[in-house]
Write a protein that holds these residues in place. Structure first.
Motif, PDB file in Angstrom:
ATOM      1  N   LEU A  10      23.238   1.669 -14.989  1.00  0.00           N
ATOM      2  CA  LEU A  10      22.413   2.646 -14.267  1.00  0.00           C
ATOM      3  C   LEU A  10      21.708   2.011 -13.066  1.00  0.00           C
ATOM      4  N   GLY A  51      26.866   1.605 -20.009  1.00  0.00           N
ATOM      5  CA  GLY A  51      27.614   2.773 -19.535  1.00  0.00           C
ATOM      6  C   GLY A  51      28.337   3.527 -20.628  1.00  0.00           C
ATOM      7  N   ASN A  89      20.090   9.688 -11.732  1.00  0.00           N
ATOM      8  CA  ASN A  89      21.367   9.213 -12.284  1.00  0.00           C
ATOM      9  C   ASN A  89      22.436  10.300 -12.331  1.00  0.00           C
ATOM     10  N   ARG A 124      25.954   9.069 -11.582  1.00  0.00           N
ATOM     11  CA  ARG A 124      26.444   8.080 -12.567  1.00  0.00           C
ATOM     12  C   ARG A 124      26.778   8.745 -13.900  1.00  0.00           C
ATOM     13  N   LEU A 125      26.066   9.802 -14.258  1.00  0.00           N
ATOM     14  CA  LEU A 125      26.252  10.439 -15.565  1.00  0.00           C
ATOM     15  C   LEU A 125      27.141  11.674 -15.489  1.00  0.00           C
TER      16      LEU A 125
END
Ligand code: SF4
Length: 497
Positions: A320, A408, A459, A462-463
């Protein structure tokens, strides 16, 4: 690594203190108390006290059988030893490297875990390309060790009682169960306190937190008394509220055996056997016993094996891209300068005891650290130093993987991020808090609720590939006050909430 003859002296490390770390009751023993361990990092003082007390108690029990060396570094002590040495597999990669690097110490297989490294490797092979899931590992271990099994079936027809074990806390200030069997300090504890005082005065070391009355077992007798009391009086109530938090009752019905087990004073299989016997005698409900067995031979062993299975670079993962330093108020356990009732109360418990149970660790301390983007390696180091049961093997997978989602998604399938609604449901902290868990923006805004949305916003990209977080991410678009919320949390920065 090789075979050990009967004449080797067993070097007992500070977390290998039970009888099962010796090959024979009269085996000669070496123990080394190296002050440099405490000089390198700022540990909780209750942890330093516990480890030194446990080592010195063990040496006193062994008497003339044990050579006890107090020194600065391990290398200095080992340079003086002529006898052939053997040691059980150390519990950190740094310690293993050191021992193997000496070249003349026989390293024998690890003890103190329910699943051997060979059995774990065989299980990993059997998975093929499938994900390494704790649930599947745990079921395999239950079958292999025949725990809570009726022939080939789990007792009660179910492997998992999590759904029964997620109740919110009762509406009483405490759970109302008998207290744990507290240890009684003796002259060895006093000698440890005097030494720690002197080392601090001399400027050699500095510690975190309070070194109040010793709360955790330092001898095998104390550990067995703790286990007896837990099985008899506390295990029946353990399951239903194992995930709940009460401000005035940090211990609730938790066993506190993690500390003596991680010192090697109790073997996990004897702990599990005692819990199963209580169930078979009709003295504890299956959901409580299964929930406890799951923690001891499921989670604890799974984390231990992942520590060795994953590459050493795992500890530095930062999926993250969280780079903020730990603020001093958190790092130094400055609970009195925190208004948020949950965070303040839990930091105070860590300050006073070096321990809180798994939910305050994961859903309050770890959750807050992840929301605020603190660097995972610093968070891992802090948990290791601040908790009496924290060791490298415990904290690297638990914090990097479970708590901070820095891998992750290798260990956990989604980040353990939650807002104030979760803490309100699972604790009584919000009742006494100046913030409101249902408010996102303004002077009453709960820092966990606002922090949760700010975390998701930060995030989002990223998510975005994780289906388990898709619904909360889509909720971001429906927030009418996202802009002022982000400005508010940006202004909060690293100050204490
Ligand atoms: Fe914690 Fe928020 Fe509840 Fe206060 S309102 S106790 S900060 S969750």
């Amino acid at each position: 690594m090789g075979l050990t003859g009967p004449v080797t002296t067993r070097w007992l490390l500070g977390d290998q203190l039970g009888p099962h770390f010796l090959d024979a009751p009269d085996q000669p023993v070496l123990m080394i108390e190296a002050r440099s361990v405490f000089a390198r990092r700022r540990f909780h003082r209750a942890k330093a006290h516990l480890v030194l007390s446990a080592m010195r108690h063990r040496a006193a029990e062994l008497g003339v059988q044990c050579t006890y060396v107090s020194t600065d570094t391990y290398a200095q002590a080992l340079d003086e030893v002529a006898a052939p040495l053997s040691v059980c597999h150390p519990t950190s990669s740094a310690a293993l490297r050191f021992v193997v690097g000496r070249g003349n110490i026989d390293v024998i297989p690890a003890r103190g875990f329910a699943t051997s490294m060979e059995d774990f490797d065989a299980w990993v092979q059997s998975r093929g390309r499938r994900r390494l899931l704790m649930e599947d590992f745990y079921r395999d271990a239950r079958r292999r060790r025949h725990v809570l099994m009726d022939d080939d079936e789990p007792v009660g027809g179910r492997w998992n009682f999590d759904a029964d074990n997620r109740e919110p806390p009762p509406r009483t200030p405490t759970l109302g169960v008998a207290e744990p069997e507290w240890p009684v300090e003796d002259e060895i504890d006093q000698q440890v306190r005097d030494d720690l005082d002197r080392w601090e005065r001399d400027g050699d070391v500095s510690f975190l937190g309070h070194d109040g009355p010793r709360r955790f077992a330092a001898t095998r007798a104390e550990a067995l008394a703790l286990l007896d009391g837990f099985i008899a009086h506390r295990l029946p109530a353990f399951g239903p509220h194992e995930d709940a938090m009460l401000a005035a009752d940090p211990w609730m019905a938790h066993s506190l055996v993690s500390a003596p087990m991680n010192l090697g004073l109790l073997d996990p299989m004897e702990v599990v056997a005692r819990a199963e016997e209580a169930y078979r005698r009709g003295e504890a409900p299956l959901a409580s016993v299964e929930g406890f067995v799951r923690q001891v031979m499921g989670w604890r062993d799974f984390v231990w094996h992942l520590y060795w299975h994953l590459p050493e670079s795992y500890r530095d993962l930062n999926a993250l891209e969280a780079t903020e330093p730990l603020p001093d108020w958190f790092a130094d356990l400055d609970a009195n300068n925190v208004d948020a009732a949950c965070l303040s109360g839990i930091l105070a418990d860590v300050r006073d005891h070096g321990w809180v149970h798994h939910i305050p660790r994961l859903m309050v301390l770890g959750n807050y650290a992840m929301q605020r983007g603190w660097e995972p390696a610093q968070v891992t180091d802090w948990f290791h130093r601040a908790f009496v049961d924290g060791y490298d093997w415990v904290m690297v997978p638990n914090v990097v993987g479970m708590s901070q989602y820095a891998d992750g998604g290798i260990l956990a399938t989604k980040p353990y991020a939650a807002g104030g609604a979760y803490i309100k449901r699972m604790s009584d902290y919000c009742r006494g808090c100046r913030y409101d868990p249902g408010t996102r923006v303004g002077p009453d805004a709960c820092p966990f609720t606002a922090g949760y949305w700010a975390f998701l916003h930060r995030n989002r990209e990223r998510l975005s590939g994780n289906p388990r977080i898709a619904q909360p991410l889509s909720g971001l678009d429906r927030l009418s006050d996202l802009e002022p919320l982000l400005a508010q949390e940006s202004a909060r920065g690293s100050s204490a909430p």
